[in-house]
Design a protein around this motif. Structure first.
Motif, PDB file in Angstrom:
ATOM      1  N   MET A  56      31.341  33.217  76.481  1.00 57.89           N
ATOM      2  CA  MET A  56      30.690  33.143  75.180  1.00 57.89           C
ATOM      3  C   MET A  56      31.178  34.282  74.292  1.00 57.89           C
ATOM      4  SD  MET A  56      26.860  34.671  75.734  1.00 57.89           S
ATOM      5  CE  MET A  56      26.824  35.362  74.094  1.00 57.89           C
ATOM      6  N   PHE A  57      30.816  34.193  73.005  1.00 56.55           N
ATOM      7  CA  PHE A  57      31.238  35.172  72.013  1.00 56.55           C
ATOM      8  C   PHE A  57      30.028  35.555  71.167  1.00 56.55           C
ATOM      9  CE2 PHE A  57      34.573  32.230  73.125  1.00 56.55           C
ATOM     10  CZ  PHE A  57      35.644  33.052  73.435  1.00 56.55           C
ATOM     11  N   THR A  58      30.219  36.488  70.248  1.00 57.47           N
ATOM     12  CA  THR A  58      29.112  36.913  69.396  1.00 57.47           C
ATOM     13  C   THR A  58      29.388  36.670  67.916  1.00 57.47           C
ATOM     14  OG1 THR A  58      29.852  39.197  69.062  1.00 57.47           O
ATOM     15  CG2 THR A  58      28.604  38.731  71.065  1.00 57.47           C
ATOM     16  N   GLY A  59      30.602  36.244  67.577  1.00 57.20           N
ATOM     17  CA  GLY A  59      30.922  35.991  66.169  1.00 57.20           C
ATOM     18  C   GLY A  59      31.263  37.235  65.388  1.00 57.20           C
ATOM     19  N   ILE A  60      31.522  38.346  66.081  1.00 56.85           N
ATOM     20  CA  ILE A  60      31.950  39.580  65.431  1.00 56.85           C
ATOM     21  C   ILE A  60      33.460  39.708  65.639  1.00 56.85           C
ATOM     22  CG2 ILE A  60      31.682  42.073  65.276  1.00 56.85           C
ATOM     23  CD1 ILE A  60      29.206  40.452  64.475  1.00 56.85           C
ATOM     24  N   ILE A  61      34.228  39.494  64.587  1.00 60.86           N
ATOM     25  CA  ILE A  61      35.681  39.450  64.691  1.00 60.86           C
ATOM     26  C   ILE A  61      36.236  40.832  65.036  1.00 60.86           C
ATOM     27  CG2 ILE A  61      37.830  38.907  63.477  1.00 60.86           C
ATOM     28  CD1 ILE A  61      35.926  36.528  64.124  1.00 60.86           C
ATOM     29  N   GLU A  62      37.122  40.853  66.038  1.00 66.30           N
ATOM     30  CA  GLU A  62      37.717  42.117  66.473  1.00 66.30           C
ATOM     31  C   GLU A  62      39.021  42.430  65.760  1.00 66.30           C
ATOM     32  OE1 GLU A  62      37.048  43.193  70.859  1.00 66.30           O
ATOM     33  OE2 GLU A  62      37.525  41.057  70.881  1.00 66.30           O
ATOM     34  N   GLU A  63      39.732  41.375  65.394  1.00 72.48           N
ATOM     35  CA  GLU A  63      41.073  41.605  64.859  1.00 72.48           C
ATOM     36  C   GLU A  63      41.511  40.416  64.016  1.00 72.48           C
ATOM     37  OE1 GLU A  63      45.477  42.909  66.572  1.00 72.48           O
ATOM     38  OE2 GLU A  63      44.028  41.952  67.930  1.00 72.48           O
ATOM     39  N   LEU A  64      42.239  40.704  62.959  1.00 70.63           N
ATOM     40  CA  LEU A  64      42.868  39.661  62.161  1.00 70.63           C
ATOM     41  C   LEU A  64      44.299  39.519  62.683  1.00 70.63           C
ATOM     42  CD1 LEU A  64      42.200  37.792  59.785  1.00 70.63           C
ATOM     43  CD2 LEU A  64      43.209  39.487  58.259  1.00 70.63           C
ATOM     44  N   GLY A  65      44.520  38.435  63.431  1.00 67.88           N
ATOM     45  CA  GLY A  65      45.827  38.208  64.015  1.00 67.88           C
ATOM     46  C   GLY A  65      46.691  37.315  63.148  1.00 67.88           C
ATOM     47  N   GLU A  66      47.765  36.823  63.733  1.00 67.90           N
ATOM     48  CA  GLU A  66      48.718  36.009  62.982  1.00 67.90           C
ATOM     49  C   GLU A  66      49.211  34.856  63.851  1.00 67.90           C
ATOM     50  OE1 GLU A  66      53.171  36.932  61.834  1.00 67.90           O
ATOM     51  OE2 GLU A  66      51.817  37.988  60.467  1.00 67.90           O
ATOM     52  N   ALA A  67      49.106  33.642  63.313  1.00 65.93           N
ATOM     53  CA  ALA A  67      49.593  32.475  64.042  1.00 65.93           C
ATOM     54  C   ALA A  67      51.110  32.525  64.141  1.00 65.93           C
ATOM     55  CB  ALA A  67      49.149  31.192  63.340  1.00 65.93           C
ATOM     56  N   GLY A  68      51.604  32.129  65.303  1.00 63.57           N
ATOM     57  CA  GLY A  68      53.045  32.039  65.504  1.00 63.57           C
ATOM     58  C   GLY A  68      53.466  30.589  65.644  1.00 63.57           C
ATOM     59  N   ARG A  69      54.379  30.359  66.527  1.00 66.17           N
ATOM     60  CA  ARG A  69      54.954  29.033  66.707  1.00 66.17           C
ATOM     61  C   ARG A  69      53.982  28.097  67.430  1.00 66.17           C
ATOM     62  NH1 ARG A  69      60.849  27.979  69.549  1.00 66.17           N
ATOM     63  NH2 ARG A  69      60.738  25.699  69.662  1.00 66.17           N
ATOM     64  N   LEU A  70      53.930  26.845  66.996  1.00 64.48           N
ATOM     65  CA  LEU A  70      53.166  25.809  67.669  1.00 64.48           C
ATOM     66  C   LEU A  70      54.148  24.782  68.212  1.00 64.48           C
ATOM     67  CD1 LEU A  70      50.608  24.280  68.477  1.00 64.48           C
ATOM     68  CD2 LEU A  70      50.502  23.342  66.157  1.00 64.48           C
ATOM     69  N   ASP A  71      54.259  24.726  69.538  1.00 63.98           N
ATOM     70  CA  ASP A  71      55.154  23.767  70.188  1.00 63.98           C
ATOM     71  C   ASP A  71      54.336  22.566  70.645  1.00 63.98           C
ATOM     72  OD1 ASP A  71      57.509  25.314  69.959  1.00 63.98           O
ATOM     73  OD2 ASP A  71      56.909  26.508  71.700  1.00 63.98           O
ATOM     74  N   TRP A  72      54.636  21.402  70.090  1.00 65.42           N
ATOM     75  CA  TRP A  72      53.902  20.186  70.434  1.00 65.42           C
ATOM     76  C   TRP A  72      54.419  19.590  71.735  1.00 65.42           C
ATOM     77  CZ3 TRP A  72      49.636  18.593  67.871  1.00 65.42           C
ATOM     78  CH2 TRP A  72      49.397  19.152  66.616  1.00 65.42           C
ATOM     79  N   HIS A  73      53.497  19.138  72.560  1.00 68.91           N
ATOM     80  CA  HIS A  73      53.808  18.445  73.804  1.00 68.91           C
ATOM     81  C   HIS A  73      52.916  17.211  73.854  1.00 68.91           C
ATOM     82  CE1 HIS A  73      56.200  21.834  75.307  1.00 68.91           C
ATOM     83  NE2 HIS A  73      55.243  22.619  74.841  1.00 68.91           N
ATOM     84  N   GLY A  74      53.459  16.078  73.417  1.00 68.63           N
ATOM     85  CA  GLY A  74      52.633  14.888  73.319  1.00 68.63           C
ATOM     86  C   GLY A  74      51.601  15.070  72.227  1.00 68.63           C
ATOM     87  N   ASP A  75      50.311  14.855  72.547  1.00 67.82           N
ATOM     88  CA  ASP A  75      49.260  15.019  71.541  1.00 67.82           C
ATOM     89  C   ASP A  75      48.589  16.391  71.632  1.00 67.82           C
ATOM     90  OD1 ASP A  75      47.947  14.652  73.906  1.00 67.82           O
ATOM     91  OD2 ASP A  75      46.872  12.838  73.310  1.00 67.82           O
ATOM     92  N   GLY A  76      49.137  17.284  72.446  1.00 68.76           N
ATOM     93  CA  GLY A  76      48.640  18.650  72.527  1.00 68.76           C
ATOM     94  C   GLY A  76      49.758  19.621  72.197  1.00 68.76           C
ATOM     95  N   GLY A  77      49.513  20.898  72.410  1.00 64.31           N
ATOM     96  CA  GLY A  77      50.548  21.861  72.090  1.00 64.31           C
ATOM     97  C   GLY A  77      50.268  23.233  72.657  1.00 64.31           C
ATOM     98  N   VAL A  78      51.266  24.101  72.566  1.00 64.72           N
ATOM     99  CA  VAL A  78      51.144  25.500  72.967  1.00 64.72           C
ATOM    100  C   VAL A  78      51.291  26.347  71.715  1.00 64.72           C
ATOM    101  CG1 VAL A  78      52.103  27.372  74.352  1.00 64.72           C
ATOM    102  CG2 VAL A  78      52.072  25.037  75.260  1.00 64.72           C
ATOM    103  N   LEU A  79      50.275  27.145  71.447  1.00 61.78           N
ATOM    104  CA  LEU A  79      50.237  27.956  70.236  1.00 61.78           C
ATOM    105  C   LEU A  79      50.405  29.424  70.579  1.00 61.78           C
ATOM    106  CD1 LEU A  79      49.590  28.261  67.150  1.00 61.78           C
ATOM    107  CD2 LEU A  79      47.164  28.362  67.804  1.00 61.78           C
ATOM    108  N   ALA A  80      51.285  30.108  69.852  1.00 58.95           N
ATOM    109  CA  ALA A  80      51.477  31.549  70.029  1.00 58.95           C
ATOM    110  C   ALA A  80      50.687  32.290  68.957  1.00 58.95           C
ATOM    111  CB  ALA A  80      52.960  31.905  69.931  1.00 58.95           C
ATOM    112  N   ILE A  81      50.023  33.363  69.355  1.00 54.95           N
ATOM    113  CA  ILE A  81      49.209  34.164  68.442  1.00 54.95           C
ATOM    114  C   ILE A  81      49.567  35.641  68.619  1.00 54.95           C
ATOM    115  CG2 ILE A  81      46.883  34.906  67.816  1.00 54.95           C
ATOM    116  CD1 ILE A  81      47.245  32.025  67.163  1.00 54.95           C
ATOM    117  N   ARG A  82      49.833  36.310  67.513  1.00 52.35           N
ATOM    118  CA  ARG A  82      50.080  37.753  67.573  1.00 52.35           C
ATOM    119  C   ARG A  82      48.773  38.482  67.275  1.00 52.35           C
ATOM    120  NH1 ARG A  82      50.958  41.914  64.083  1.00 52.35           N
ATOM    121  NH2 ARG A  82      52.198  43.655  64.900  1.00 52.35           N
TER     122      ARG A  82
END
Length: 219
Positions: free
Chosen positions: A1-27
């Motif tokens: 679970m989480f508390t809704g208190i954001i720790e960090e503003l990150g950055e989306a990286g590459r999203l590699d699609w595999h069928g109807d799902g994918g692998v997402l990179a986050i910095r």
């Protein structure tokens, strides 16, 4: 679970699609620093499982259900994302109980700046409207917020007239505007919504007209 208190503003990286799902990179240097395979990290309010970590970047698997229920599919490389690691027993519950299970997607309808804060009005999917109450809690893109006001279309309006949709308003303090995506999203932008899980459990436990009694309850 989480508390809704954001720790960090990150950055989306590459999203590699595999069928109807994918692998997402986050910095995210802060959350990636102690992340391990199998850990849970909320990305814009979506609980995702860490697959790998390399330096200040981690990857997560995103399945079709997650894309269907959230706005993650619209992320582009470089987009900012709100990040929060899973809570521990020693975590301060500064927000509210957040599961990271997104219930639906809303759109920002308006932004009204104040002297130091800003009021933001968000469209609410009709199926979620009954769970949102004034002064209650809601999670918007992973941020725990207090509902300032709720508006509903007239009961006899079908369909609802323009501008009379289900919606709620939240006030964003300077810290939220500066340190989360909510300070950057324009009118029309999509946001992930998670309603208070306690409201959903209460509804489930209430007896329904003509239904079976609850455990231990007599007719």
């Amino acid at each position: 679970m989480f508390t809704g208190i954001i720790e960090e503003l990150g950055e989306a990286g590459r999203l590699d699609w595999h069928g109807d799902g994918g692998v997402l990179a986050i910095r995210g240097p802060l959350v990636a620093a102690d992340a391990r395979h199998g850990d849970s990290i909320a990305v814009n309010g979506v609980c995702l499982t860490v697959v790998s970590v390399e330096g200040d970047t981690f990857t997560v698997d995103v399945m079709k259900e997650t894309f269907d229920r959230s706005a993650l599919g619209g992320l582009a490389a470089g987009d900012p994302v709100n990040l929060e690691r899973a809570a521990t027993l020693a975590t301060r519950l500064g927000g509210h109980i957040v599961q990271g299970h997104v219930d639906g997607v809303g759109a920002i309808l308006s932004r009204t700046p104040g002297e130091r804060w800003e009021e933001v009005r968000v469209a609410l999917p009709p199926a979620l409207a009954r769970y949102v109450v004034e002064k209650g809690s809601i999670t918007v893109d992973g941020v725990s917020l207090t509902v300032v006001a709720v508006t509903d279309p007239p009961l006899d309006a079908d369909p609802a007239p323009a501008g009379a949709e289900h919606a709620f308003t939240v006030s964003l303090i300077p810290t939220t505007l500066e340190l989360t995506t909510l300070g950057r999203k324009a009118v029309g932008a999509l946001v992930n919504l998670e309603v208070d899980v306690i409201a959903k459990y209460v509804e489930r436990l209430l007896p329904k007209p003509g239904g079976l009694p609850l455990a231990g309850e007599e007719r």
